[in-house]
Design a protein around this motif. Structure first.
Motif, PDB file in Angstrom:
ATOM      1  N   ARG A  40       0.816  -1.215   0.000  1.00 47.60           N
ATOM      2  CA  ARG A  40       0.000   0.000   0.000  1.00 47.60           C
ATOM      3  C   ARG A  40       0.851   1.267   0.000  1.00 47.60           C
ATOM      4  NH1 ARG A  40      -2.914  -3.388   3.324  1.00 47.60           N
ATOM      5  NH2 ARG A  40      -1.927  -2.609   5.209  1.00 47.60           N
ATOM      6  N   SER A  41       2.134   1.154   0.440  1.00 45.82           N
ATOM      7  CA  SER A  41       2.995   2.330   0.493  1.00 45.82           C
ATOM      8  C   SER A  41       3.845   2.489  -0.754  1.00 45.82           C
ATOM      9  CB  SER A  41       3.916   2.252   1.719  1.00 45.82           C
ATOM     10  OG  SER A  41       4.803   1.162   1.601  1.00 45.82           O
ATOM     11  N   THR A  42       3.863   1.497  -1.632  1.00 43.45           N
ATOM     12  CA  THR A  42       4.715   1.525  -2.816  1.00 43.45           C
ATOM     13  C   THR A  42       3.883   1.244  -4.054  1.00 43.45           C
ATOM     14  OG1 THR A  42       6.552   0.682  -1.485  1.00 43.45           O
ATOM     15  CG2 THR A  42       6.778   0.567  -3.878  1.00 43.45           C
ATOM     16  N   PRO A  43       3.791   2.153  -5.005  1.00 39.44           N
ATOM     17  CA  PRO A  43       3.046   1.892  -6.239  1.00 39.44           C
ATOM     18  C   PRO A  43       3.659   0.727  -7.011  1.00 39.44           C
ATOM     19  CG  PRO A  43       3.472   4.234  -5.974  1.00 39.44           C
ATOM     20  CD  PRO A  43       4.294   3.523  -4.948  1.00 39.44           C
ATOM     21  N   PRO A  44       2.852  -0.019  -7.742  1.00 42.42           N
ATOM     22  CA  PRO A  44       3.375  -1.187  -8.471  1.00 42.42           C
ATOM     23  C   PRO A  44       4.355  -0.780  -9.566  1.00 42.42           C
ATOM     24  CG  PRO A  44       1.102  -0.742  -9.080  1.00 42.42           C
ATOM     25  CD  PRO A  44       1.398   0.139  -7.904  1.00 42.42           C
ATOM     26  N   GLY A  45       5.420  -1.584  -9.696  1.00 41.24           N
ATOM     27  CA  GLY A  45       6.398  -1.406 -10.764  1.00 41.24           C
ATOM     28  C   GLY A  45       7.434  -0.343 -10.537  1.00 41.24           C
ATOM     29  N   GLU A  46       7.362   0.389  -9.422  1.00 37.76           N
ATOM     30  CA  GLU A  46       8.253   1.540  -9.242  1.00 37.76           C
ATOM     31  C   GLU A  46       9.537   1.217  -8.496  1.00 37.76           C
ATOM     32  OE1 GLU A  46       6.527   4.991  -7.578  1.00 37.76           O
ATOM     33  OE2 GLU A  46       5.160   5.351  -9.261  1.00 37.76           O
ATOM     34  N   GLU A  47       9.511   0.271  -7.582  1.00 38.50           N
ATOM     35  CA  GLU A  47      10.628   0.161  -6.641  1.00 38.50           C
ATOM     36  C   GLU A  47      11.030  -1.290  -6.395  1.00 38.50           C
ATOM     37  OE1 GLU A  47      10.576   0.689  -2.010  1.00 38.50           O
ATOM     38  OE2 GLU A  47      10.715   2.676  -2.948  1.00 38.50           O
ATOM     39  N   ALA A  48      12.332  -1.477  -6.162  1.00 37.64           N
ATOM     40  CA  ALA A  48      12.877  -2.778  -5.770  1.00 37.64           C
ATOM     41  C   ALA A  48      13.967  -2.548  -4.735  1.00 37.64           C
ATOM     42  CB  ALA A  48      13.418  -3.530  -6.979  1.00 37.64           C
ATOM     43  N   GLU A  49      14.402  -3.629  -4.105  1.00 38.67           N
ATOM     44  CA  GLU A  49      15.466  -3.575  -3.095  1.00 38.67           C
ATOM     45  C   GLU A  49      16.494  -4.655  -3.404  1.00 38.67           C
ATOM     46  OE1 GLU A  49      12.401  -2.405   0.555  1.00 38.67           O
ATOM     47  OE2 GLU A  49      13.183  -4.437   0.348  1.00 38.67           O
ATOM     48  N   VAL A  50      17.740  -4.378  -3.099  1.00 36.37           N
ATOM     49  CA  VAL A  50      18.840  -5.300  -3.405  1.00 36.37           C
ATOM     50  C   VAL A  50      19.724  -5.460  -2.182  1.00 36.37           C
ATOM     51  CG1 VAL A  50      21.016  -5.501  -4.681  1.00 36.37           C
ATOM     52  CG2 VAL A  50      18.910  -4.994  -5.900  1.00 36.37           C
ATOM     53  N   ASP A  51      20.203  -6.693  -1.987  1.00 45.46           N
ATOM     54  CA  ASP A  51      21.149  -6.942  -0.893  1.00 45.46           C
ATOM     55  C   ASP A  51      21.880  -8.250  -1.153  1.00 45.46           C
ATOM     56  OD1 ASP A  51      22.527  -6.363   1.370  1.00 45.46           O
ATOM     57  OD2 ASP A  51      20.978  -6.998   2.782  1.00 45.46           O
ATOM     58  N   PHE A  52      23.018  -8.420  -0.487  1.00 45.51           N
ATOM     59  CA  PHE A  52      23.783  -9.662  -0.478  1.00 45.51           C
ATOM     60  C   PHE A  52      23.650 -10.321   0.883  1.00 45.51           C
ATOM     61  CE2 PHE A  52      26.371  -8.086  -4.113  1.00 45.51           C
ATOM     62  CZ  PHE A  52      26.395  -9.245  -4.873  1.00 45.51           C
ATOM     63  N   ALA A  53      23.709 -11.661   0.900  1.00 46.50           N
ATOM     64  CA  ALA A  53      23.741 -12.419   2.148  1.00 46.50           C
ATOM     65  C   ALA A  53      24.736 -13.564   1.984  1.00 46.50           C
ATOM     66  CB  ALA A  53      22.355 -12.961   2.493  1.00 46.50           C
ATOM     67  N   GLU A  54      25.445 -13.907   3.027  1.00 47.36           N
ATOM     68  CA  GLU A  54      26.403 -15.009   2.961  1.00 47.36           C
ATOM     69  C   GLU A  54      25.676 -16.350   2.982  1.00 47.36           C
ATOM     70  OE1 GLU A  54      29.228 -14.643   6.086  1.00 47.36           O
ATOM     71  OE2 GLU A  54      30.158 -12.820   5.273  1.00 47.36           O
ATOM     72  N   ALA A  55      26.250 -17.318   2.278  1.00 47.94           N
ATOM     73  CA  ALA A  55      25.690 -18.665   2.227  1.00 47.94           C
ATOM     74  C   ALA A  55      26.832 -19.645   1.995  1.00 47.94           C
ATOM     75  CB  ALA A  55      24.641 -18.786   1.128  1.00 47.94           C
ATOM     76  N   HIS A  70      13.178   3.665  -8.687  1.00 47.45           N
ATOM     77  CA  HIS A  70      14.515   3.472  -8.149  1.00 47.45           C
ATOM     78  C   HIS A  70      14.636   2.083  -7.514  1.00 47.45           C
ATOM     79  CE1 HIS A  70      12.652   5.558  -4.438  1.00 47.45           C
ATOM     80  NE2 HIS A  70      12.672   4.256  -4.190  1.00 47.45           N
ATOM     81  N   ILE A  71      15.894   1.742  -7.157  1.00 45.95           N
ATOM     82  CA  ILE A  71      16.211   0.522  -6.415  1.00 45.95           C
ATOM     83  C   ILE A  71      16.942   0.945  -5.157  1.00 45.95           C
ATOM     84  CG2 ILE A  71      17.422  -1.691  -6.452  1.00 45.95           C
ATOM     85  CD1 ILE A  71      17.134  -1.737  -9.449  1.00 45.95           C
ATOM     86  N   ARG A  72      16.558   0.358  -4.033  1.00 43.34           N
ATOM     87  CA  ARG A  72      17.138   0.735  -2.736  1.00 43.34           C
ATOM     88  C   ARG A  72      18.392  -0.095  -2.444  1.00 43.34           C
ATOM     89  NH1 ARG A  72      13.766   3.468   0.997  1.00 43.34           N
ATOM     90  NH2 ARG A  72      11.777   4.069   0.049  1.00 43.34           N
ATOM     91  N   TYR A  73      19.422   0.586  -1.905  1.00 43.56           N
ATOM     92  CA  TYR A  73      20.693  -0.056  -1.556  1.00 43.56           C
ATOM     93  C   TYR A  73      21.177   0.490  -0.220  1.00 43.56           C
ATOM     94  CZ  TYR A  73      20.795  -0.811  -6.634  1.00 43.56           C
ATOM     95  OH  TYR A  73      20.478  -1.142  -7.926  1.00 43.56           O
ATOM     96  N   ASP A  74      22.023  -0.311   0.430  1.00 42.44           N
ATOM     97  CA  ASP A  74      22.825   0.255   1.509  1.00 42.44           C
ATOM     98  C   ASP A  74      24.175   0.654   0.909  1.00 42.44           C
ATOM     99  OD1 ASP A  74      24.078  -2.174   1.154  1.00 42.44           O
ATOM    100  OD2 ASP A  74      23.365  -3.049   3.030  1.00 42.44           O
ATOM    101  N   ASN A  75      25.217   0.701   1.679  1.00 42.09           N
ATOM    102  CA  ASN A  75      26.500   1.214   1.193  1.00 42.09           C
ATOM    103  C   ASN A  75      27.368   0.081   0.635  1.00 42.09           C
ATOM    104  OD1 ASN A  75      25.850   3.888   2.178  1.00 42.09           O
ATOM    105  ND2 ASN A  75      26.188   3.049   4.208  1.00 42.09           N
ATOM    106  N   LEU A  76      26.878  -0.595  -0.417  1.00 40.48           N
ATOM    107  CA  LEU A  76      27.615  -1.689  -1.016  1.00 40.48           C
ATOM    108  C   LEU A  76      28.843  -1.159  -1.763  1.00 40.48           C
ATOM    109  CD1 LEU A  76      24.593  -3.746  -2.404  1.00 40.48           C
ATOM    110  CD2 LEU A  76      26.030  -4.337  -0.457  1.00 40.48           C
TER     111      LEU A  76
END
Length: 431
Positions: free
Chosen positions: A10-25, A80-86
């Motif tokens: 409800r807070s993000t319109p469709p198709g506008e935003e994504a988020e990216v991150d890495f995780a160890e495995a 846009h796409i959301r990132y931390d300080n990668l």
């Protein structure tokens, strides 16, 4: 509105935003435990996520993960796409959301036409991309524990692609519809992909050392021995390195992640080993070929028979001649041909070539593995690819790759042409 699973639809319109991150495995790759990095791109509206595993979280893996995610999604988020300080994207963190980005990352974003939203450093930005952080941990616990056993990271990523597709039926916490159903309404709103691909590999030009190895990011990789003391062009990619001579690929290796590790290909040293056959038994290339399964017990049986029949040096050279045949015939056909030769009590490389060709012709072998042209013609005009009359279904095997001319081709010119050279004409006269 923010929930425990991230930003709500409800807070993000469709198709506008994504988020990216890495995780160890962790994964067991080719029998060895390996620390790897799980890349996750998650659409904020639908919760549709794409996961891929890489040997590192460097810039090549960072960008390749984006490209693979865009391919699966069929487009690019419009806002846009959301990132931390990668580190693959950010060279320096400034005040607030200000960042100094790497030039290659800016070129990548410009190519695909999206903006980067950088979360605030520290606790202030801890929940600004909580959806992808939760998603990475959930996916790892459900699908990468215990560590999967695979032959390569490519096989693991193929498995993850199937899991991602199956998870379209999953419901995000509190959502009335499935991820796949919600994403179906979001997908048409994404920006279209560009017509041309972005070159993801980092180009390097290392010098080939005298041991036929190059050094790439403090790791060692073999190349064909003919390139010793020459520079080659290397495309360093997320999970592999590709070595070029001009436009021709001359070597391809999985990317190594530990410093000072090495990767040798036995085929790269065969011309040297023909001159120095005694170096084969203790070579690291042979040990790696055995560990990977390309040098089988059938090869060892042929080697033992050849040494018993011809001696240590000559028997090893016979084995190397057989290994050179692997460049022209598929591996399963070669193994079948070597086995048939050993069972016949022979250690002749020529017989191995004949038996391997028979095995290749009997199975669904690629066209490029044939040793002579399909329209080879014998001296008497008979088509060598046609069945022999007294043996239905049999085919004549020729070890020569040249086409033999028929009796009507390349007729010599008549001798009268040369007779005019015998007539002497006085100087200053015309014919």
């Amino acid at each position: 509105m923010v929930t425990s699973t991230g930003w709500s639809r409800r807070s993000t319109p469709p198709g506008e935003e994504a988020e990216v991150d890495f995780a160890e495995a962790f994964a067991v790759v080719a029998g060895k435990s390996m620390k790897c990095y799980l890349f996750t791109l998650r659409m904020s509206y639908s919760g549709k996520a794409v996961h891929r595993v890489f040997a590192s979280q460097g810039q090549e893996a960072f960008m390749e993960g984006h490209v693979e995610a865009f391919r699966v999604l069929g487009g690019v988020p419009t806002r846009h796409i959301r990132y931390d300080n990668l580190k693959p994207a950010v060279r320096q963190v400034l005040f607030g959301r200000g960042r100094v980005e790497s030039q290659r990352w800016v070129a990548f974003r410009s190519h695909y036409g999206f903006h980067a939203f950088y979360c605030l450093p520290g606790k202030d930005g801890a929940h600004e991309k909580g959806g992808v952080e939760h998603e990475g941990g959930r996916f790892r616990r459900n699908h990468l524990v215990p560590p999967p056993q695979v032959a390569s990271l490519t096989d693991l990523n193929d498995r993850l692609a199937v899991i991602d597709a199956d998870e379209d039926a999953r419901h995000v916490h509190g959502a009335p519809a499935s991820i796949g159903f919600t994403f179906a309404a979001e997908a048409p709103l994404l920006h279209r992909l560009p017509a041309d691909d972005f070159e993801l590999g980092t180009t390097l030009t290392p010098l080939v050392r005298r041991n036929a190895r190059i050094v790439v990011r403090q790791c060692y990789y073999s190349v064909p021995a003919r390139f010793i003391d020459r520079k080659v062009r290397v495309s360093l990619r997320a999970n592999e390195i590709v070595v070029f001579d001009g436009r021709q690929v001359v070597a391809r290796h999985p990317r190594l992640s530990r410093r000072y590790d090495y990767r040798d290909d036995l085929d790269h040293y065969l011309e040297i080993l023909l001159v120095k056959p005694g170096a084969l038994a203790g070579s690291t290339a042979l040990a790696q070929a055995r560990a990977e399964g390309s040098f089988t017990s059938v090869h060892d049986a042929f080697w033992a028979a050849a040494r018993a029949a011809h001696g240590e040096a000559a028997g090893t050279r016979a084995l190397i001649e057989v290994l050179l045949l692997h460049r022209q015939l598929p591996h399963p056909a070669m193994v079948a041909g070597i086995g048939a030769t050993v069972n016949a009590g022979s250690c002749s490389p020529e017989l191995v070539a004949i038996e391997a060709r028979k095995a290749a012709d009997a199975g669904p072998a690629p066209q490029a593995t044939t040793c002579e042209p399909a329209d080879a013609i014998a001296e008497d005009g008979q088509d060598l690819t046609e069945p022999v009359d007294d043996a239905p279904g049999a085919r004549v095997i020729s070890l020569h790759s040249r086409r033999l001319p028929s009796g009507t081709e390349h007729k010599p010119p008549p001798m009268s042409v040369y007779d005019q050279l015998l007539h002497h004409r006085p100087k200053g006269t015309t014919a």
